[in-house]
Design an enzyme around this catalytic site. Sequence first.
Site, short mmCIF file in Angstrom:
data_model
loop_
_atom_site.label_atom_id
_atom_site.label_comp_id
_atom_site.label_asym_id
_atom_site.label_seq_id
_atom_site.Cartn_x
_atom_site.Cartn_y
_atom_site.Cartn_z
N GLY A 91 9.25 1.91 6.98
CA GLY A 91 9.02 0.47 6.56
C GLY A 91 8.01 0.42 5.32
N THR A 92 7.51 -0.87 5.22
CA THR A 92 6.49 -0.87 4.00
C THR A 92 5.36 -1.26 4.59
OG1 THR A 92 8.39 -1.84 2.98
CG2 THR A 92 6.38 -2.05 1.89
N VAL A 93 4.13 -0.86 4.14
CA VAL A 93 2.69 -1.40 4.55
C VAL A 93 2.12 -2.28 3.43
CG1 VAL A 93 0.63 -0.48 5.26
CG2 VAL A 93 2.62 0.77 5.66
N GLY A 96 8.01 3.73 3.00
CA GLY A 96 8.31 5.03 3.69
C GLY A 96 9.35 4.59 4.45
N GLY A 97 10.03 5.85 5.20
CA GLY A 97 11.23 5.64 5.96
C GLY A 97 10.91 4.74 7.15
N LEU A 148 1.03 -1.24 -0.07
CA LEU A 148 -0.04 0.04 0.14
C LEU A 148 0.98 1.40 0.12
CD1 LEU A 148 -2.32 -1.06 2.55
CD2 LEU A 148 -2.86 -1.03 0.43
N ASP A 157 4.31 13.79 13.13
CA ASP A 157 4.25 13.86 11.68
C ASP A 157 2.81 13.90 11.34
OD1 ASP A 157 5.20 14.12 9.22
OD2 ASP A 157 5.67 12.02 8.71
N LYS A 163 2.28 -3.26 8.66
CA LYS A 163 3.53 -2.51 8.58
C LYS A 163 4.65 -3.37 8.81
CE LYS A 163 4.07 1.29 10.83
NZ LYS A 163 3.92 2.76 11.06
#
Length: 764
Positions: free
Chosen positions: A454-456, A451-452, A448, A567, A470
């Site tokens: 990890g991966t979703v 990013g910094g 999906l 964030d 995640k």
Amino acid sequence: MVWITLLANLFVAWFLAVADATTLPLPITKIGCQDKCGNVSIPYPFGVGDDPNCYGEAKFKLVCNTKFDPPLLFMERDERVSTPIIDISLLQGQLTILLWISRQCHTINGTFTNDWFYLWLNLKDDYKVSNIRNKFIAIGCDTQAILMDTSGKSFQTGCISYCTDVKSVINGSCTGIGCCETAIPKGVNSINISFASYYNHSKSWNFSRCSYAFLADIQWFKFYVSDLWDFPNRVEYNHIYPDNGQNLPAPPVVVDWGIGNLTCKEALQANQTKVDACGRNTNCSDSENAPGYHCLCKQGFEGNPYLLDGCKDVDECADPEKNSCVAICSNTEGSYNCSCPSGYYGNGVNATKGGSGCTPFKKDFPLTQLILGTSFGVLFVLIGSSVVFCAFQKRKLMKLREKFFQQNGGMFLQQQLSSHDRLVDTIKIFTSEELKKATDNYNERRILGRGGYGTVYKGILSDDRVVAIKKSKVIDKAQIEQFINEVLILSQINHRNVVKLLGCCLETEVPLLVYEYITNGTLHHHIHNQKHKNSFSWRKRLIIASETAGALAYLHSAASQPIIHRDVKSTNILLDENYTAKVSDFGASRLVAFDQTQLSTLVQGTMGYLDPEYLHTSLLTDKSDVYSFGVVLVELLTARKVLSLEQPEEQRNLAMYFVSSMKENRLMELLDERIVQEEDLEEIHEVASLARRCLRVNGEERPTMKEVAMELEGLRVSKKHAWMEQDHEETTHLLGEMPIPALETNPSNTSFNQVTMSILDAGR
Ligand SMILES: *[C@@H]1O[C@H](CO)[C@@H](O)[C@H](O)[C@H]1NC(C)=O
Ligand SMILES: *[C@@H]1O[C@H](CO)[C@@H](O)[C@H](O)[C@H]1NC(C)=O
Ligand SMILES: *[C@@H]1O[C@H](CO)[C@@H](O)[C@H](O)[C@H]1NC(C)=O
Ligand SMILES: *[C@@H]1O[C@H](CO)[C@@H](O)[C@H](O)[C@H]1NC(C)=O
Ligand SMILES: *[C@@H]1O[C@H](CO)[C@@H](O)[C@H](O)[C@H]1NC(C)=O
Ligand SMILES: *[C@@H]1O[C@H](CO)[C@@H](O)[C@H](O)[C@H]1NC(C)=O
Ligand SMILES: *[C@@H]1O[C@H](CO)[C@@H](O)[C@H](O)[C@H]1NC(C)=O
Ligand SMILES: *[C@@H]1O[C@H](CO)[C@@H](O)[C@H](O)[C@H]1NC(C)=O
Ligand SMILES: *[C@@H]1O[C@H](CO)[C@@H](O)[C@H](O)[C@H]1NC(C)=O
Ligand SMILES: *[C@@H]1O[C@H](CO)[C@@H](O)[C@H](O)[C@H]1NC(C)=O
Ligand SMILES: *[C@@H]1O[C@H](CO)[C@@H](O)[C@H](O)[C@H]1NC(C)=O
């Protein structure tokens, strides 16, 4: 399709305990077979014991007398005589045995002494003395050594060594002066040695009057001048000589072996389907010296080729030496593929190895993406030079999982869970198998967002629940307890406008977090996507703003320990099918080590949303979230990009442009025309003024998240509400008193602007 975008605003160097995991030993024997005798590994087809399943052929059955002694290889002529095996190599089809030296000594008068022993060797036909690895060597100054087979009929060879004076002997050189050597023929498995001499060692020298002769692995033997006095004591190996029970020096000798007695071609013809003794993913190669053939794992595989599934895929991505990827490396069966992250083109193969590397697309490259892109670049080089998580799934054994579980604080979490009974229901510990299945083995198509952090992945659990999974980046060991605490805190948050953490998995190298799946995309997507132009009304926007503010206020105050999101941005606000806002990703910012020294050179947060005060203090507070939320409000009001390089300089940073426009009473020019046409400009003005207060440079002057939430909630319910009037007065009052900060009138004077501008300049 939901894009849960995880921006690369934080990174953690993560060259951690990855190497441990890759050195996990592969099995060398069949299950249940002894794989060691003494300290010698016994790989299949060799085996000890009586179970015929444990060795490949009768010739590979070795004798292991005790757990501490090396295995033994018995001779053909005399079954009582054996030599110890000190190493078995599958790669070359060789084993190393110890074989005694021969010695014959004289008196000064030229007569023989009683102190002698002769080596002999008589291996079974299946084994041959390696003609490549061994040499026949003699040491002495009046020595002729003869090597022959036991019958003395099929071959005879030998060498002569002579010297009169130790000065003529060259240290390290075995070339006929004090030492001589000769190659041995191929196919030899029986040996006898005899000596002769010209002068019966009767010369007047002060060194030994003995001749030595032996076979030895040339990788082991080196001649020293001192050997003329005392060779036997230098040999570090010894073995009992059966003829007289003495423990004699015995140098290592390499012996060749092969499978069966056919060549590869013959073996293949005999069976038609495959070379019998070789497992999957192997090549067959004929034995050079011994009868039969050898099996080898194919390129890209390693392990024991004689076991059916002994050759395992090598994870090239785990070792930067084994792959030539510059960015993303994905392991494949027997090989690996390189690729580039999105926003880059090229084949991902290092240019020095004939590839085209990864080059960023130049066109239309906004600053955020540039920063992002470089972050990704750095990250992916890191990843490329380390391990791709997926590759681990395959080789993971229970042990490894347990190790990760411990390493990831699993024990601590279990303790916490058992001491907080009520938590047991809220957080589930998933197994790695469950999540692997849910994500279709971390299928690329299930991603999906990346990013910094990890991966979703989108995951479907066995009960058909859809979840977002995640995969975090590696976490510093020192942060484990904090990570567990975070998981515990997050699991307790039950707010309708916060994405719910359902559970986690600690069995993998890095923790996996499981969240509820939100269907309708990000707020950012709805604001900026042209397709949604007509459907995204002011009313909807107000409700989303109010819900988001409420969730953040809850995080700041209601939870047992304040949680700062760090964030806040429109991409981190997800919307479900009813446009209900769900704040996401707040956990991740806390999961990552907050190490001042590590982050001092990095920008934490997302450009455009970043609290300007942070640039001075490097400290993110709850007021930083207020600032970021203010930017989201401005985004909702204007539907403009938070950073846009193509605009004139004063308009690039939306927050700053908004504040200066407000001051000059030019708000109307900025507003999103979609909402201007609608009702209720007064309400819009109130939200704009709230946004302006959130964007104050001095954090202390900003309202708290709770105040923001209450104000928005008031507007949402009814702007005529009593407390709103009061609050509004207060607001006006405050505004009247507040001097406009200097930087707003004179941007070039302040460090905030300098920093922002230098980043903008760097982006050009
Ligand atoms: C094998 O064991 C012997 C005796 O126990 C020891 O001297 C030797 O160093 C060991 N060799 C290796 C390679 O561990
Ligand atoms: C060698 O010969 C000498 C006499 O020539 C004699 O004295 C000596 O005992 C002999 N040595 C041995 C070891 O036979
Ligand atoms: C080896 O050679 C010696 C003579 O040097 C001889 O006496 C002996 O019988 C031979 N051994 C074998 C096993 O042939
Ligand atoms: C011979 O060489 C070895 C190692 O190269 C060294 O240790 C030894 O001292 C040398 N001996 C002489 C007599 O030079
Ligand atoms: C060496 O010894 C042998 C027998 O022991 C003898 O026949 C021969 O003559 C001797 N040679 C010399 C040079 O002494
Ligand atoms: C052996 O004799 C040589 C000279 O021929 C001398 O240099 C050396 O020191 C002597 N070695 C011993 C151990 O006596
Ligand atoms: C190969 O081995 C088989 C059985 O082990 C035996 O019957 C055959 O004679 C051998 N062939 C050769 C050429 O040694
Ligand atoms: C050929 O190989 C297969 C697979 O290993 C084995 O099942 C079969 O018994 C072999 N056939 C012969 C004739 O050796
Ligand atoms: C294994 O065999 C294949 C073809 O069958 C060949 O292309 C490959 O180079 C061989 N690999 C090794 C390591 O011998
Ligand atoms: C490419 O390979 C060279 C030499 O192997 C190496 O020095 C360099 O760091 C590699 N570049 C990248 C981006 O991995
Ligand atoms: C690896 O790359 C090759 C050629 O680029 C492609 O055919 C293959 O499908 C890729 N394999 C994987 C697992 O991505």
